[in-house]
Motif scaffolding. Structure first.
Motif, PDB file in Angstrom:
ATOM      1  N   UNK A 190      11.466   2.543   1.928  1.00  0.00           N
ATOM      2  CA  UNK A 190      10.163   3.194   1.810  1.00  0.00           C
ATOM      3  C   UNK A 190      10.106   3.905   0.466  1.00  0.00           C
ATOM      4  N   UNK A 191       9.052   3.661  -0.314  1.00  0.00           N
ATOM      5  CA  UNK A 191       8.926   4.231  -1.652  1.00  0.00           C
ATOM      6  C   UNK A 191       7.871   5.335  -1.694  1.00  0.00           C
ATOM      7  N   UNK A 192       6.733   5.095  -1.040  1.00  0.00           N
ATOM      8  CA  UNK A 192       5.684   6.110  -1.047  1.00  0.00           C
ATOM      9  C   UNK A 192       4.687   5.856   0.058  1.00  0.00           C
ATOM     10  N   UNK A 193       3.956   6.919   0.405  1.00  0.00           N
ATOM     11  CA  UNK A 193       2.858   6.827   1.352  1.00  0.00           C
ATOM     12  C   UNK A 193       1.714   7.680   0.823  1.00  0.00           C
ATOM     13  N   UNK A 253       6.151  -4.736  -0.099  1.00  0.00           N
ATOM     14  CA  UNK A 253       5.044  -4.752   0.857  1.00  0.00           C
ATOM     15  C   UNK A 253       4.267  -3.451   0.724  1.00  0.00           C
ATOM     16  N   UNK A 254       2.957  -3.583   0.597  1.00  0.00           N
ATOM     17  CA  UNK A 254       2.061  -2.436   0.595  1.00  0.00           C
ATOM     18  C   UNK A 254       1.152  -2.641   1.808  1.00  0.00           C
ATOM     19  N   UNK A 255       1.348  -1.795   2.810  1.00  0.00           N
ATOM     20  CA  UNK A 255       0.669  -1.966   4.090  1.00  0.00           C
ATOM     21  C   UNK A 255      -0.196  -0.741   4.356  1.00  0.00           C
ATOM     22  N   UNK A 256      -1.474  -0.988   4.593  1.00  0.00           N
ATOM     23  CA  UNK A 256      -2.397   0.094   4.915  1.00  0.00           C
ATOM     24  C   UNK A 256      -2.716   0.037   6.401  1.00  0.00           C
ATOM     25  N   UNK A 259      -1.531   4.271   3.570  1.00  0.00           N
ATOM     26  CA  UNK A 259      -0.955   3.155   2.817  1.00  0.00           C
ATOM     27  C   UNK A 259       0.482   3.489   2.440  1.00  0.00           C
ATOM     28  N   UNK A 260       1.383   2.607   2.863  1.00  0.00           N
ATOM     29  CA  UNK A 260       2.805   2.792   2.568  1.00  0.00           C
ATOM     30  C   UNK A 260       3.327   1.623   1.759  1.00  0.00           C
ATOM     31  N   UNK A 261       4.232   1.936   0.862  1.00  0.00           N
ATOM     32  CA  UNK A 261       4.829   0.929  -0.028  1.00  0.00           C
ATOM     33  C   UNK A 261       6.316   0.825   0.291  1.00  0.00           C
ATOM     34  N   UNK A 262       6.796  -0.419   0.409  1.00  0.00           N
ATOM     35  CA  UNK A 262       8.198  -0.701   0.722  1.00  0.00           C
ATOM     36  C   UNK A 262       8.743  -1.721  -0.278  1.00  0.00           C
TER      37      UNK A 262
END
Length: 178
Positions: A159-162, A132-135, A171-174
């Motif tokens: 959580x991989x990055x923000x 999931x990439x959620x902004x 924007x965060x990537x999970x």
């Protein structure tokens, strides 16, 4: 196969107003005309899966937002035909999600972009989302169409990055932990 959500939400977790409007997304200042990484994301997917309501929203855009080289699948039990100009780019699919995914995999479509509230929720209920990439957009809508709905599964993500864009979009990537 990877099924990825790439979506924007309000701070309070809504992806659209109650009437489906996303006008609040279109009002964001964007002095550099950035796509905030969307085109880079699209390069790694093979196809796009969205629900009927999201498809109808996209039809109202001034420009087609997706690469013409990427097939788009509309998940719908009520839609029987598409506008003529899109019949070569878009295909209606229906039925059990796992079977649809297997059929697409047989066609060489291994990385799907999953879009649309109900479609995302359906994929989550079947534990079919890998990333999931959620902004987050700095607005409180107070009500609307939520990204997440009740789900009987507890799904763990890492959580991989923000990244922060334009000093306002977060924007965060999970990734799904299995």
């Amino acid at each position: 196969m990877s099924n990825t959500v790439y979506i924007a939400t309000s701070i309070d977790g809504y992806i659209a107003r109650e009437d489906g409007s996303i006008d609040w997304l279109m009002e964001l200042p964007n002095p550099n005309n950035s796509d905030y990484g969307f085109s880079v994301f699209l390069e790694r997917i093979d196809g796009i899966m969205m629900g009927r309501k999201t498809f109808e929203t996209v039809l109202g855009f001034n420009e087609w937002p997706y690469p013409k080289s990427k097939p788009l699948f509309v998940l719908s039990n009520s839609l029987d035909e598409l506008p003529g100009k899109l019949s070569a780019k878009v295909k209606i699919v229906r039925g059990e999600l796992k079977k649809i995914i297997e059929l697409l995999k047989d066609e060489g479509i291994n990385n799907l972009y999953i879009d649309g509230g109900k479609t995302i929720q359906s994929f989550l209920k079947e534990d079919l989302i890998d990333e999931m990439i959620i902004t987050r957009i700095p607005i409180l809508l107070g009500s609307g169409i939520p990204l997440f709905d009740k789900n009987n599964l507890e799904l763990k993500f890492e959580h991989v990055e923000t990244e922060v864009y334009n000093n306002m979009l977060v924007r965060s990537k999970y990734l799904r932990k299995r």
